[in-house]
Design a protein around this motif. Structure first.
Motif, PDB file in Angstrom:
ATOM      1  N   ASN A 127      40.777   4.893 -42.491  1.00  0.00           N
ATOM      2  CA  ASN A 127      41.142   6.298 -42.369  1.00  0.00           C
ATOM      3  C   ASN A 127      39.894   7.163 -42.499  1.00  0.00           C
ATOM      4  N   LEU A 128      39.762   8.126 -41.582  1.00  0.00           N
ATOM      5  CA  LEU A 128      38.579   8.991 -41.594  1.00  0.00           C
ATOM      6  C   LEU A 128      38.902  10.433 -41.969  1.00  0.00           C
ATOM      7  N   HIS A 129      39.729  11.107 -41.167  1.00  0.00           N
ATOM      8  CA  HIS A 129      40.004  12.532 -41.385  1.00  0.00           C
ATOM      9  C   HIS A 129      41.517  12.767 -41.317  1.00  0.00           C
ATOM     10  N   ALA A 130      42.083  13.192 -42.400  1.00  0.00           N
ATOM     11  CA  ALA A 130      43.541  13.356 -42.490  1.00  0.00           C
ATOM     12  C   ALA A 130      44.082  14.311 -41.443  1.00  0.00           C
ATOM     13  N   ASP A 131      43.292  15.319 -41.069  1.00  0.00           N
ATOM     14  CA  ASP A 131      43.730  16.305 -40.080  1.00  0.00           C
ATOM     15  C   ASP A 131      43.352  15.914 -38.660  1.00  0.00           C
TER      16      ASP A 131
ATOM     17  N   GLU B  27      29.769   4.735 -38.381  1.00  0.00           N
ATOM     18  CA  GLU B  27      29.015   5.859 -38.953  1.00  0.00           C
ATOM     19  C   GLU B  27      29.042   7.079 -38.047  1.00  0.00           C
ATOM     20  N   ILE B  28      28.994   6.854 -36.741  1.00  0.00           N
ATOM     21  CA  ILE B  28      29.038   7.981 -35.803  1.00  0.00           C
ATOM     22  C   ILE B  28      30.443   8.582 -35.749  1.00  0.00           C
ATOM     23  N   PHE B  29      31.470   7.733 -35.686  1.00  0.00           N
ATOM     24  CA  PHE B  29      32.847   8.231 -35.654  1.00  0.00           C
ATOM     25  C   PHE B  29      33.206   8.992 -36.931  1.00  0.00           C
ATOM     26  N   ALA B  30      32.627   8.605 -38.047  1.00  0.00           N
ATOM     27  CA  ALA B  30      32.941   9.254 -39.319  1.00  0.00           C
ATOM     28  C   ALA B  30      32.570  10.740 -39.319  1.00  0.00           C
ATOM     29  N   LYS B  31      31.706  11.136 -38.400  1.00  0.00           N
ATOM     30  CA  LYS B  31      31.279  12.540 -38.312  1.00  0.00           C
ATOM     31  C   LYS B  31      32.173  13.369 -37.398  1.00  0.00           C
ATOM     32  N   VAL B  32      33.090  12.715 -36.682  1.00  0.00           N
ATOM     33  CA  VAL B  32      33.919  13.415 -35.694  1.00  0.00           C
ATOM     34  C   VAL B  32      35.257  13.775 -36.331  1.00  0.00           C
ATOM     35  N   LYS B  33      35.463  15.047 -36.561  1.00  0.00           N
ATOM     36  CA  LYS B  33      36.630  15.509 -37.319  1.00  0.00           C
ATOM     37  C   LYS B  33      37.952  15.258 -36.613  1.00  0.00           C
ATOM     38  N   SER B  34      37.933  15.117 -35.299  1.00  0.00           N
ATOM     39  CA  SER B  34      39.188  14.937 -34.571  1.00  0.00           C
ATOM     40  C   SER B  34      39.705  13.499 -34.638  1.00  0.00           C
ATOM     41  N   ILE B  35      38.916  12.590 -35.225  1.00  0.00           N
ATOM     42  CA  ILE B  35      39.339  11.196 -35.330  1.00  0.00           C
ATOM     43  C   ILE B  35      40.034  10.977 -36.673  1.00  0.00           C
ATOM     44  N   LYS B  36      41.300  10.631 -36.611  1.00  0.00           N
ATOM     45  CA  LYS B  36      42.090  10.422 -37.821  1.00  0.00           C
ATOM     46  C   LYS B  36      41.808   9.066 -38.459  1.00  0.00           C
ATOM     47  N   ALA B  37      41.755   8.019 -37.629  1.00  0.00           N
ATOM     48  CA  ALA B  37      41.544   6.671 -38.156  1.00  0.00           C
ATOM     49  C   ALA B  37      40.959   5.790 -37.068  1.00  0.00           C
ATOM     50  N   ILE B  38      40.294   4.720 -37.485  1.00  0.00           N
ATOM     51  CA  ILE B  38      39.725   3.760 -36.551  1.00  0.00           C
ATOM     52  C   ILE B  38      40.082   2.351 -37.008  1.00  0.00           C
TER      53      ILE B  38
END
Length: 281
Positions: free
Chosen positions: A71-75, A50-61
């Protein structure tokens, strides 16, 4: 990268509270490698995701507690593999446990790890961040404060031998016996994070989790446990090998791959390499 470190700090504070107040019992679920999950494992995993999902620089975990990459943030730029609560079975007897994070770029493999973090939940909560060097922080009054840089000596005094001893190869048993006969002290809690942390802070030694007759590829997971600590030990002036080569040269074919591993200061690692080259396959 700093926003990722800040996210890990936030998760550590929440997991500390969870450990102090949460249910230490077993769940009815198993993780991807067939281990029964404790409720703390599942809850810690949820906190971190839940915390990582807010961090835009993280693409996937990818978590040790989950089957697939999330996958979290495509960019996003970074990939993170983590073990949310390593050694969680030790919580109910009040021994130290930890969280481990490997930060990667492009692909989840050893060649692409660029930083690592681990957290020790013990009498004190400490966090070690590895980038170009290795720095330790301690949770004081709700904030992580820098305490010291960590460097290993050329030779240590501690020996932490893991895995099922009656499944060891004879030459591995002889190696461990010889190390003890040379005056090394046994320090083994059954928790990877506290044992490796102790060796780092005490200046050196050897932590081993070899391939065995029941687990030829070892038990510890590459992405979540082995590679992050390998980076830390190398940057601290020591080494990490699988018996024959650097751990950070071991290929990954699946996100839940395991590998034999040895972590330590240079003298102990060279000793392992010599014994395995003479006896191993």
């Amino acid at each position: 990268m700093n926003e990722i470190f800040d996210a890990i700090k936030e998760s550590a504070i929440k997991i500390k509270y969870l450990i102090e107040t949460g249910d230490t019992g077993k769940s009815e679920q198993e993780n991807s490698t067939g281990d029964t999950q404790l409720k703390l494992d599942i809850q810690s995993d949820i906190i971190i995701e839940e915390i990582f999902a807010k961090v835009k620089s993280i693409k996937a975990i990818v978590s040790e507690e989950q089957e697939n990459i999330v996958n979290l943030h495509a960019d996003g730029e970074y990939l993170i593999a983590y073990d949310p609560l390593d050694g969680s079975s030790l919580v109910d007897v009040n021994l130290s446990v930890g969280s481990i994070f490997g930060i990667y770029k492009n692909e989840f493999n050893a060649q692409n790890i660029i930083a690592s973090v681990y957290v020790v939940f013990g009498p004190r909560v400490e966090m070690v961040i590895t980038t170009d060097d290795v720095k330790m922080y301690r949770l004081l009054n709700g904030e992580f404060k820098f305490i010291q840089d960590i460097k290993l000596n050329e030779k240590g005094k501690l020996n932490a031998p893991g895995s099922t001893q009656n499944c060891w190869a004879p030459f591995h048993k002889q190696l461990i016996d010889d190390i003890f006969n040379d005056g090394y002290r046994l320090r083994y809690s059954g928790g990877m994070v506290p044992d490796l942390h102790q060796i780092l802070l005490k200046g050196g030694g050897l932590f081993s989790y070899p391939g065995t007759s029941d687990r030829p590829k070892g038990k510890l997971r590459q992405l979540f446990e082995v590679f992050p600590f390998a980076l830390t030990y190398e940057k601290a002036g020591g080494g990490a090998v699988d018996g024959f080569k650097r751990v950070l040269e071991v290929p990954t074919t699946h996100i839940h791959d395991t590998t034999p591993c040895f972590f330590g200061s240079k003298e102990e690692i060279n000793r392992v390499l010599k014994v395995y080259s003479e006896n191993g396959k």
